[in-house]
Design a protein around this motif. Structure first.
Motif, PDB file in Angstrom:
ATOM      1  N   LEU A  10     -92.069   0.106 -42.257  1.00 47.20           N
ATOM      2  CA  LEU A  10     -90.849   0.711 -41.724  1.00 47.20           C
ATOM      3  C   LEU A  10     -90.300  -0.112 -40.560  1.00 47.20           C
ATOM      4  N   PHE A  11     -91.180  -0.616 -39.718  1.00 47.81           N
ATOM      5  CA  PHE A  11     -90.733  -1.464 -38.612  1.00 47.81           C
ATOM      6  C   PHE A  11     -90.074  -2.734 -39.150  1.00 47.81           C
ATOM      7  N   ALA A  12     -90.668  -3.318 -40.178  1.00 45.88           N
ATOM      8  CA  ALA A  12     -90.099  -4.530 -40.778  1.00 45.88           C
ATOM      9  C   ALA A  12     -88.723  -4.245 -41.364  1.00 45.88           C
ATOM     10  N   LEU A  13     -88.575  -3.088 -42.016  1.00 46.90           N
ATOM     11  CA  LEU A  13     -87.286  -2.722 -42.602  1.00 46.90           C
ATOM     12  C   LEU A  13     -86.221  -2.554 -41.532  1.00 46.90           C
ATOM     13  N   ILE A  14     -86.547  -1.827 -40.476  1.00 43.76           N
ATOM     14  CA  ILE A  14     -85.574  -1.594 -39.409  1.00 43.76           C
ATOM     15  C   ILE A  14     -85.194  -2.915 -38.740  1.00 43.76           C
ATOM     16  N   THR A  15     -86.192  -3.757 -38.480  1.00 42.92           N
ATOM     17  CA  THR A  15     -85.927  -5.037 -37.835  1.00 42.92           C
ATOM     18  C   THR A  15     -85.035  -5.907 -38.701  1.00 42.92           C
ATOM     19  N   TRP A  16     -85.298  -5.929 -39.987  1.00 36.98           N
ATOM     20  CA  TRP A  16     -84.466  -6.700 -40.912  1.00 36.98           C
ATOM     21  C   TRP A  16     -83.020  -6.210 -40.881  1.00 36.98           C
ATOM     22  N   GLN A  17     -82.833  -4.906 -40.861  1.00 36.02           N
ATOM     23  CA  GLN A  17     -81.484  -4.345 -40.819  1.00 36.02           C
ATOM     24  C   GLN A  17     -80.764  -4.719 -39.519  1.00 36.02           C
ATOM     25  N   VAL A  18     -81.493  -4.688 -38.411  1.00 34.18           N
ATOM     26  CA  VAL A  18     -80.885  -5.032 -37.119  1.00 34.18           C
ATOM     27  C   VAL A  18     -80.503  -6.508 -37.082  1.00 34.18           C
ATOM     28  N   VAL A  19     -81.393  -7.373 -37.524  1.00 31.55           N
ATOM     29  CA  VAL A  19     -81.124  -8.810 -37.493  1.00 31.55           C
ATOM     30  C   VAL A  19     -80.009  -9.190 -38.456  1.00 31.55           C
ATOM     31  N   ALA A  20     -79.997  -8.548 -39.637  1.00 32.44           N
ATOM     32  CA  ALA A  20     -79.007  -8.880 -40.667  1.00 32.44           C
ATOM     33  C   ALA A  20     -77.728  -8.066 -40.541  1.00 32.44           C
ATOM     34  N   ASP A  21     -77.673  -7.165 -39.538  1.00 34.49           N
ATOM     35  CA  ASP A  21     -76.526  -6.283 -39.371  1.00 34.49           C
ATOM     36  C   ASP A  21     -76.245  -5.522 -40.675  1.00 34.49           C
ATOM     37  N   GLY A  22     -77.302  -4.917 -41.196  1.00 40.40           N
ATOM     38  CA  GLY A  22     -77.225  -4.224 -42.477  1.00 40.40           C
ATOM     39  C   GLY A  22     -76.594  -2.845 -42.385  1.00 40.40           C
ATOM     40  N   PRO A  23     -76.560  -2.141 -43.505  1.00 37.55           N
ATOM     41  CA  PRO A  23     -75.924  -0.811 -43.554  1.00 37.55           C
ATOM     42  C   PRO A  23     -76.529   0.196 -42.576  1.00 37.55           C
ATOM     43  N   LEU A  24     -77.820   0.102 -42.337  1.00 40.26           N
ATOM     44  CA  LEU A  24     -78.446   1.049 -41.411  1.00 40.26           C
ATOM     45  C   LEU A  24     -77.893   0.916 -39.998  1.00 40.26           C
ATOM     46  N   VAL A  25     -77.438  -0.290 -39.643  1.00 40.74           N
ATOM     47  CA  VAL A  25     -76.887  -0.496 -38.307  1.00 40.74           C
ATOM     48  C   VAL A  25     -75.578   0.280 -38.149  1.00 40.74           C
ATOM     49  N   GLY A  26     -74.766   0.277 -39.193  1.00 37.88           N
ATOM     50  CA  GLY A  26     -73.530   1.055 -39.137  1.00 37.88           C
ATOM     51  C   GLY A  26     -73.801   2.533 -38.991  1.00 37.88           C
ATOM     52  N   LEU A  27     -74.753   3.047 -39.746  1.00 34.50           N
ATOM     53  CA  LEU A  27     -75.128   4.456 -39.623  1.00 34.50           C
ATOM     54  C   LEU A  27     -75.695   4.742 -38.235  1.00 34.50           C
ATOM     55  N   ASP A  28     -76.476   3.808 -37.735  1.00 33.55           N
ATOM     56  CA  ASP A  28     -77.070   3.942 -36.414  1.00 33.55           C
ATOM     57  C   ASP A  28     -75.997   4.056 -35.335  1.00 33.55           C
ATOM     58  N   GLU A  29     -74.975   3.230 -35.421  1.00 30.84           N
ATOM     59  CA  GLU A  29     -73.906   3.245 -34.421  1.00 30.84           C
ATOM     60  C   GLU A  29     -73.087   4.531 -34.491  1.00 30.84           C
ATOM     61  N   ARG A  30     -72.864   5.017 -35.702  1.00 35.93           N
ATOM     62  CA  ARG A  30     -72.129   6.284 -35.831  1.00 35.93           C
ATOM     63  C   ARG A  30     -72.949   7.441 -35.289  1.00 35.93           C
ATOM     64  N   LEU A  31     -74.232   7.440 -35.560  1.00 38.74           N
ATOM     65  CA  LEU A  31     -75.101   8.490 -35.042  1.00 38.74           C
ATOM     66  C   LEU A  31     -75.151   8.449 -33.522  1.00 38.74           C
ATOM     67  N   SER A  32     -75.186   7.253 -32.967  1.00 39.52           N
ATOM     68  CA  SER A  32     -75.206   7.119 -31.515  1.00 39.52           C
ATOM     69  C   SER A  32     -73.949   7.705 -30.889  1.00 39.52           C
TER      70      SER A  32
END
Length: 214
Positions: A10-32
């Motif tokens: 899970l840590f690897a997945l989250i880190t990959w999303q943050v580095v690659a600016d993946g879809p989870l980052v967009g959801l993360d910013e909206r949630l924030s």
């Protein structure tokens, strides 16, 4: 050792999303944006992850565990507190290079800067309060007290995590990643501390929780 798999992946997945600016980052910013509401309460909760607050709690627990182990004749009484201290030392050793590598900017609620991923305050809270709880649990005879200790640990970690997000000090993914990192360190602590022997009720060596160490 299988326990390490889920938090590492899970840590690897989250880190990959943050580095690659993946879809989870967009959801993360909206949630924030939905969660951020800086106030005094959120700032006080975030302070639970400060080294000045969390480290003394761990230090007291380590001292008590060491004193108890030595007084009761535990084989390798020094190993559990040493493992707890090592887990805490590894927090900045792991978080600092990850912050530099990921170079993630902060939320709009903080001054422009980078290096917010993962959350060092969250990792500090997870490891300090979690390690203190793991090391103290075997010494408590009352099931009610053990449950109370676990609940207190969960409240402290959850409070710090919520405060960091609510105040805008960190994105939710920063905090979630540090949960995973903290879980890995606590599992390592549990495995290592379990190798400390215990004295039996008659003063003879009891079975070792971690089995033979070779």
């Amino acid at each position: 050792m299988l326990l390490l798999g889920p938090p590492v992946l899970l840590f690897a997945l989250i880190t990959w999303q943050v580095v690659a600016d993946g879809p989870l980052v967009g959801l993360d910013e909206r949630l924030s944006r939905e969660l951020v509401h800086p106030d005094r309460a959120s700032e006080l909760l975030a302070d639970l992850g400060n080294v000045q607050v969390a480290l003394p709690v761990l230090a007291i627990a380590l001292a008590y565990v060491a004193r108890h182990g030595r007084a009761t004749g535990m084989d390798r009484w020094w190993l559990p507190p040493a493992a707890g201290a090592l887990a805490m030392v590894l927090v900045p050793a792991l978080v600092a290079p990850l912050k530099e590598w990921t170079d993630r900017p902060g939320t709009p609620a903080v001054p422009p800067a980078v290096g917010y991923y993962p959350s060092g305050h969250t990792a500090t809270a997870v490891v300090a309060y979690g390690a203190a709880t793991l090391l103290l649990l075997p010494l408590l005879r009352s099931a009610a007290v053990r449950r109370l200790l676990v609940a207190a640990c969960a409240v402290l970690v959850a409070g710090a995590s919520f405060g960091l997000v609510r105040r805008g000090y960190h994105w939710p993914l920063d905090v979630a990643a540090s949960w995973c990192l903290g879980a890995v360190l606590l599992i390592g602590l549990w495995l290592l501390a379990g190798r400390g022997g215990r004295r039996g009720p008659a003063g003879t060596p009891g079975p070792r929780a971690g089995g033979s160490t070779g």
